[in-house]
Write a protein that holds these residues in place. Structure first.
Motif, PDB file in Angstrom:
ATOM      1  N   ASP A 111     -24.416  23.759  43.259  1.00 47.50           N
ATOM      2  CA  ASP A 111     -24.782  25.165  43.464  1.00 47.50           C
ATOM      3  C   ASP A 111     -25.929  25.573  42.555  1.00 47.50           C
TER       4      ASP A 111
ATOM      5  N   PHE B 156     -13.143  18.986  43.806  1.00 50.27           N
ATOM      6  CA  PHE B 156     -13.038  19.818  42.616  1.00 50.27           C
ATOM      7  C   PHE B 156     -12.494  18.934  41.503  1.00 50.27           C
TER       8      PHE B 156
ATOM      9  N   ASN C  63     -14.739  29.587  45.124  1.00 54.48           N
ATOM     10  CA  ASN C  63     -14.297  28.205  45.156  1.00 54.48           C
ATOM     11  C   ASN C  63     -13.160  28.006  46.142  1.00 54.48           C
TER      12      ASN C  63
ATOM     13  N   THR D 241     -10.048  18.103  47.430  1.00 54.20           N
ATOM     14  CA  THR D 241     -11.204  18.615  48.156  1.00 54.20           C
ATOM     15  C   THR D 241     -11.164  20.123  48.241  1.00 54.20           C
ATOM     16  N   TYR D 242     -10.003  20.719  47.980  1.00 50.08           N
ATOM     17  CA  TYR D 242      -9.972  22.174  47.824  1.00 50.08           C
ATOM     18  C   TYR D 242      -9.327  22.472  46.473  1.00 50.08           C
ATOM     19  N   ASP D 243      -9.498  23.682  45.992  1.00 47.16           N
ATOM     20  CA  ASP D 243      -9.173  23.969  44.607  1.00 47.16           C
ATOM     21  C   ASP D 243      -7.687  24.278  44.445  1.00 47.16           C
TER      22      ASP D 243
ATOM     23  N   TYR E  55      -7.360  13.359  45.419  1.00 43.30           N
ATOM     24  CA  TYR E  55      -8.015  12.072  45.559  1.00 43.30           C
ATOM     25  C   TYR E  55      -8.187  11.408  44.196  1.00 43.30           C
TER      26      TYR E  55
ATOM     27  N   ARG F 105     -13.961  22.954  32.175  1.00 35.25           N
ATOM     28  CA  ARG F 105     -14.101  23.605  33.479  1.00 35.25           C
ATOM     29  C   ARG F 105     -13.505  22.712  34.544  1.00 35.25           C
TER      30      ARG F 105
ATOM     31  N   GLY G 257     -13.309  25.560  49.122  1.00 36.80           N
ATOM     32  CA  GLY G 257     -12.345  24.475  49.256  1.00 36.80           C
ATOM     33  C   GLY G 257     -11.750  24.423  50.641  1.00 36.80           C
TER      34      GLY G 257
ATOM     35  N   PHE H 156     -17.423  21.437  41.888  1.00 34.60           N
ATOM     36  CA  PHE H 156     -17.236  20.664  43.118  1.00 34.60           C
ATOM     37  C   PHE H 156     -18.347  19.624  43.178  1.00 34.60           C
TER      38      PHE H 156
ATOM     39  N   MET I 210      -2.872  15.854  48.532  1.00 37.55           N
ATOM     40  CA  MET I 210      -4.282  15.779  48.908  1.00 37.55           C
ATOM     41  C   MET I 210      -5.187  15.673  47.673  1.00 37.55           C
TER      42      MET I 210
ATOM     43  N   HIS J  21      -5.954  25.806  41.005  1.00 37.95           N
ATOM     44  CA  HIS J  21      -6.108  27.160  40.491  1.00 37.95           C
ATOM     45  C   HIS J  21      -5.865  28.234  41.542  1.00 37.95           C
ATOM     46  N   ASN J  22      -6.289  27.969  42.725  1.00 37.07           N
ATOM     47  CA  ASN J  22      -6.462  29.079  43.643  1.00 37.07           C
ATOM     48  C   ASN J  22      -5.667  28.937  44.919  1.00 37.07           C
TER      49      ASN J  22
ATOM     50  N   GLU K 136     -17.520   8.484  45.958  1.00 39.90           N
ATOM     51  CA  GLU K 136     -17.736   8.566  47.390  1.00 39.90           C
ATOM     52  C   GLU K 136     -17.576   9.987  47.918  1.00 39.90           C
ATOM     53  N   LEU K 137     -16.550  10.684  47.410  1.00 38.41           N
ATOM     54  CA  LEU K 137     -16.171  11.953  48.012  1.00 38.41           C
ATOM     55  C   LEU K 137     -16.320  13.083  47.002  1.00 38.41           C
TER      56      LEU K 137
ATOM     57  N   ASP L 210     -13.701  23.862  37.875  1.00 36.11           N
ATOM     58  CA  ASP L 210     -14.123  24.515  39.113  1.00 36.11           C
ATOM     59  C   ASP L 210     -15.399  23.890  39.677  1.00 36.11           C
TER      60      ASP L 210
END
Lengths: 328, 591
Positions: free
Chosen positions: B126, B102, A10, B199-201, B15, B167, A14, B171, B13, B204-205, B98-99, B169
């Motif tokens: 996925d 995560f 992920n 748009t990115y995680d 949304y 959850r 991302g 997307f 960032m 968590h990460n 629209e977008l 995670d």
């Protein structure tokens, strides 16, 4: 173990995504610059809008003119401006004052109608967030749907009638679509000349077409109940710098074309503040004229043509929406 | 530059998006293609929140409370041989944003009778599956369907509902909200849904992401090794567990009757897992008896074409089948399943199945000759353009119960169905927007279906006094009549005939008819057996006559007098103490 792997995937995804987005954004902005340099017509436009209104009560109570952009009710009139991705939409409605005698607030119907119009524009992404989604019928559809909303309300206590005028500006093609029912309306001014004037609709003198919600009990003959579908529908190609003046009959009955052109010619810049000032000037000038007992107003001229001896301005609520086509 | 309020992002960032588009839904209060009380109102930002009340700008589903289930014919209780899983949802909405992002949290703005939301799903691109983000069962100590149905309903004020998601995670930009409203006091209404995510995680990460390059190739190597290693491990563990039990007695040695009993405590998903363990269980789980009554609706997100294929090999005598909300893809497999397993079907429910098209419906009608119950509500992909698919329903001569709510059934097919299915007792043709002459349908019903007991004509705009007069004079067995929002009914001669003829009438919905005191007096005089009454939106009726109705209809359980502006509700509240069996509804538009 899986969890860790998934987290890692992920994270990578991302980052890739964010990377892709910036890439896309970058390509978009560069493309925009290129096109605006190459060909003018592809650039996006929008309307710079301003509003002003005078309630009929103004001269009795000395209430200041309305410039508050959140106040959508001017006496019996109501208005809205809605902006979407690919469209700017404006509308005005003039509640029929006759209902006051029956204990009904005429502004309730007009303001509810405009409120629904605004909501429809803001929610309907399929039409207004897509430059190809609009057509000549779009303003009429807004009017029909918003009128149907009120018909289908559980709350059946809402009654009244109103004229209505809606314009939709396509930000890409610069075409202005319009629907007009009754005696409100708009003009398009280009190079200080009126190049388009919306059609007014009357049953007879001073009895405009109107949308209505009537209580079941009275079906009197002197109450009009026109279908939204009978609105006159138009499309007009605009150019950069064109002005749109949209107003209820309170303005058109008191302000002559030459006066209006004079006021528009005085606008120097097209910033929001200048437009706001101009809208206020137009509205207050019309309001003054409407109180002048000796002035030969457009309404008085028209009344004479119909064999009625009438002099002076016509006191009424005045709502003005002023807009200018500008490059984004 | 955009002043678009439906999406914005903060400095991290993250949304914040509101609904862009509605993809699918199971039912709605408003008229199709309208903007009042329809699901399409969920689009865009907040309209009325935090104002609390019954607004036309809200998203409203078709039903609430127990009132619609209490109807005799609506829902035959599906008694399965195997256990029901944890599932209570009644309605759903699928929305698009629209977008893609995560999904960190979801905020649902409820502005009338909150508490109906029981599950939230997101579409995981996925795995090509809907993944559960939250459900009412997560927060329960003792999760069970009955406990979930008895859950405490929040106070009657607008609320921004932000459940803790299981959850974070996923997307995605597709959400699905499921609702259950049997406990609701009145229609529950939603204003907007907000999706919050980056748009990115980042949540968590962040650290892992920074070291992206370091992880790089190394990671992919690990990935392939470790997954295979894990698979082996799992198999080992299960083997060990079984061995441990076998020290005392091997479960496989138990008598089949006992094992059958054990299987009956499992749900369908577990039965299918068990089936793939060993030959013994494989054979036990291939018993056709297990699959006679099948409710697949709770598994709508885990069943696929493969499942259908397997099922068509196992059994050829399914009697009762609920396939609502499922999303099978290959029509060939479904066709095969119908031909192999469904010949004995008597009960088929397929609400909101977008894969059900004209051709499929014809195959169903050709294969399942014994159907007595058919429910294809909200299947909007059956069209009548090429050939009248709905007309093939007329082959089902045994049909007693037919629900065509919100379908594209056409006028001619409807005539054919009514003329040939003479056993029909329950007919729901509410919100069928392609039917344009209800008066002739009514006269056809009055000629052919004299024994009809329940008619749902919700939002039949072309219905007038004429058609109702015919029904009222011929169909004397009518027990339930829903005439909500039939706006062209303006005089009420038929009401007297109906009340005099149909002595057994239990439910009468006159929603938004603007009826007057004359009609109320008629109802009070003749409708002694009435249990459910709806007078919503009748501004002219008086408090005294409502009181009279309450006194003269002793069986009354539901009385809706919302938006009856002339009725003094304070007074009604006082009176209602003496009629504790009757639930009096009165919604309002908040100021």
């Amino acid at each position: 173990m899986f969890k860790i792997i998934r987290k890692q995937i992920n994270a990578i995804r991302g980052l890739l995504n964010e990377y892709n987005r910036t890439q896309v954004l970058r390509s978009l902005t560069t493309r925009q610059i290129e096109t605006s340099e190459q060909s003018q017509h592809k650039a996006n436009f929008h309307l710079v809008t301003a509003f002003s209104g005078f309630s009929k009560e103004f001269f009795n109570t000395n209430q200041p003119p309305t410039i508050n952009q959140k106040k959508i009710i001017i006496g019996d009139d109501s208005w809205f401006i809605a902006n979407q991705k690919c469209a700017d939409v404006m509308g005005i409605a003039d509640g029929v004052g006759g209902w006051r005698e029956m204990g009904v607030d005429p502004s309730k119907f007009s303001s509810n109608l405009m409120k629904q119009c605004k909501r429809i524009v803001e929610q309907d992404n399929a039409v207004f967030a897509n430059c190809d989604g609009m057509s000549e019928r779009t303003p009429l559809d807004i009017l029909v749907q918003s009128y149907n909303c009120l018909i289908e309300s559980k709350d059946q206590s809402l009654i009244g009638s109103s004229t209505a005028c809606i314009v939709v500006f396509n930000r890409e093609s610069k075409i202005l679509y319009s629907a007009n029912l009754g005696d409100s309306g708009f003009v398009i001014i280009r190079n200080n000349k009126i190049v388009f004037r919306s059609q007014e609709q009357y049953h007879y003198f001073n009895a405009p077409f109107q949308l209505a919600l009537l209580p079941n009990m009275l079906n009197e003959e002197n109450l009009f109940n026109d279908k939204p579908q009978s609105a006159s529908v138009n499309a007009f190609q605009l150019l950069e710098g064109d002005f749109i003046v949209m107003a209820t009959d309170g303005l058109w009955d008191n302000l002559s074309e030459s006066h209006l052109l004079l006021k528009i010619a005085n606008i120097k810049d097209c910033f929001k503040e200048d437009m706001q000032q101009a809208a206020r000037n137009i509205a207050s000038f019309a309001a003054e004229l409407s109180q002048d007992p000796d002035y030969m107003s457009p309404f008085a001229i028209s009344a004479r043509k119909h064999g009625l001896n009438f002099r002076g301005g016509k006191p009424d609520d005045i709502t003005v929406l002023l807009a200018r086509v500008s490059k984004t | 530059m955009e002043t678009n309020s439906t999406m914005y992002k903060d400095d991290r960032m993250v949304y914040y998006q509101f609904v862009h588009n509605v993809l699918d839904f199971s039912s709605q209060y408003g008229k199709e293609h309208s903007r009042s009380y329809t699901v399409s109102n969920i689009r865009g930002g907040i309209t009325n929140f935090p104002r609390y009340g019954d607004f036309l700008e809200s998203c409203v589903m078709r039903t609430y409370g127990p009132w619609w289930q209490e109807c005799n014919y609506l829902d035959q209780n599906i008694k399965q041989k195997i256990q029901q899983p944890l599932f209570i949802s009644q309605d759903f909405i699928e929305v698009e944003f629209e977008l893609k992002c995560f999904i960190n949290s979801v905020a649902i703005y409820e502005n009338f009778n909150p508490g109906s939301i029981v599950a939230i799903y997101a579409f995981d691109f996925d795995s090509d599956k809907w993944v559960k983000l939250w459900s009412i069962f997560e927060q329960m100590i003792n999760p069970s369907n009955s406990n979930a149905l008895k859950r405490t309903i929040p106070r009657k004020e607008s609320r921004k509902f932000m459940p803790n998601l299981m959850r974070k995670d996923i997307f995605s930009n597709l959400l699905r909200i499921e609702m259950e409203h049997s406990q609701m006091e009145y229609y529950s209404e939603l204003d907007a849904i907000e999706l919050i995510g980056a748009t990115y995680d980042i949540f968590h990460n962040k650290k892992v992401a920074r070291n992206l390059k370091a992880i790089g190739d190394d990671f992919f190597k690990k990935c392939s090794i470790e997954t295979s290693f894990l698979n082996e491990n799992i198999e080992d563990e299960t083997r060990i567990e079984i061995k441990e039990i076998s020290k005392d007695i091997n479960i496989i040695e138990l008598p089949d009757e006992l094992l059958d009993k054990i299987i009956s405590f499992l749900d369908l998903k577990t039965v299918f897992s068990l089936r793939s363990t060993c030959i013994k269980f494989y054979n036990l789980c291939n018993d056709k008896d297990i699959y006679k009554n099948l409710n697949i609706k709770p598994f709508w997100n885990c069943v696929n074409d493969k499942f259908l294929e397997t099922l068509s090999k196992i059994t050829d005598e399914i009697l009762i089948l609920d396939l609502s909300w499922t999303k099978f893809k290959q029509s060939i497999i479904f066709e095969k399943f119908l031909k192999n397993s469904c010949c004995q079907l008597t009960f088929l429910k397929m609400e909101c199945c977008s894969y059900l098209d004209s051709k499929m419906l014809e195959i169903i009608c050709d294969n399942c000759k014994f159907l007595t119950h058919l429910d294809i509500a909200s299947c909007l992909n059956i069209t009548s353009e090429e050939k009248p698919a709905f007309a093939s329903i007329s082959k089902l001569k045994n049909l007693e119960h037919l629900k065509l709510y919100r379908t594209k059934v056409d006028q001619n097919s409807m005539f054919k169905i009514i003329e040939s299915c003479q056993n029909l007792k329950y007919l729901n043709i509410g919100s069928c927007f392609q039917l344009n002459d209800f008066d002739s349908i009514m006269s056809c019903i009055s000629e052919n279906l004299k024994q009809i007991e329940s008619l749902d004509l919700w939002r039949s705009y072309s219905l007038t006094n004429l058609g109702l007069k015919r029904i009222a004079s011929k169909c004397k067995n009518l027990k339930e009549l829903d005439l909500g929002w039939c706006k062209n009914v303006t005089s009420y001669e038929w009401l007297r005939i109906l009340l005099e003829n149909c002595k057994d009438l239990r439910k009468l919905f006159l929603t938004s008819h603007k009826i007057t005191d004359n009609e109320i007096l008629l109802i009070a005089k003749h409708g002694k057996k009435l249990e459910q009454l709806d007078f919503l939106g009748s501004p002219f009726i008086s408090t005294e006559n409502i009181e009279l109705t309450l006194r003269s209809c002793p069986n009354l359980k539901l009385l809706d007098i919302s938006f009856c502006s002339n009725v003094d509700f304070e007074k009604i509240l006082l009176i209602s103490q003496f009629f504790s069996n009757c639930s009096i509804k009165r919604s309002y538009q908040g100021e």
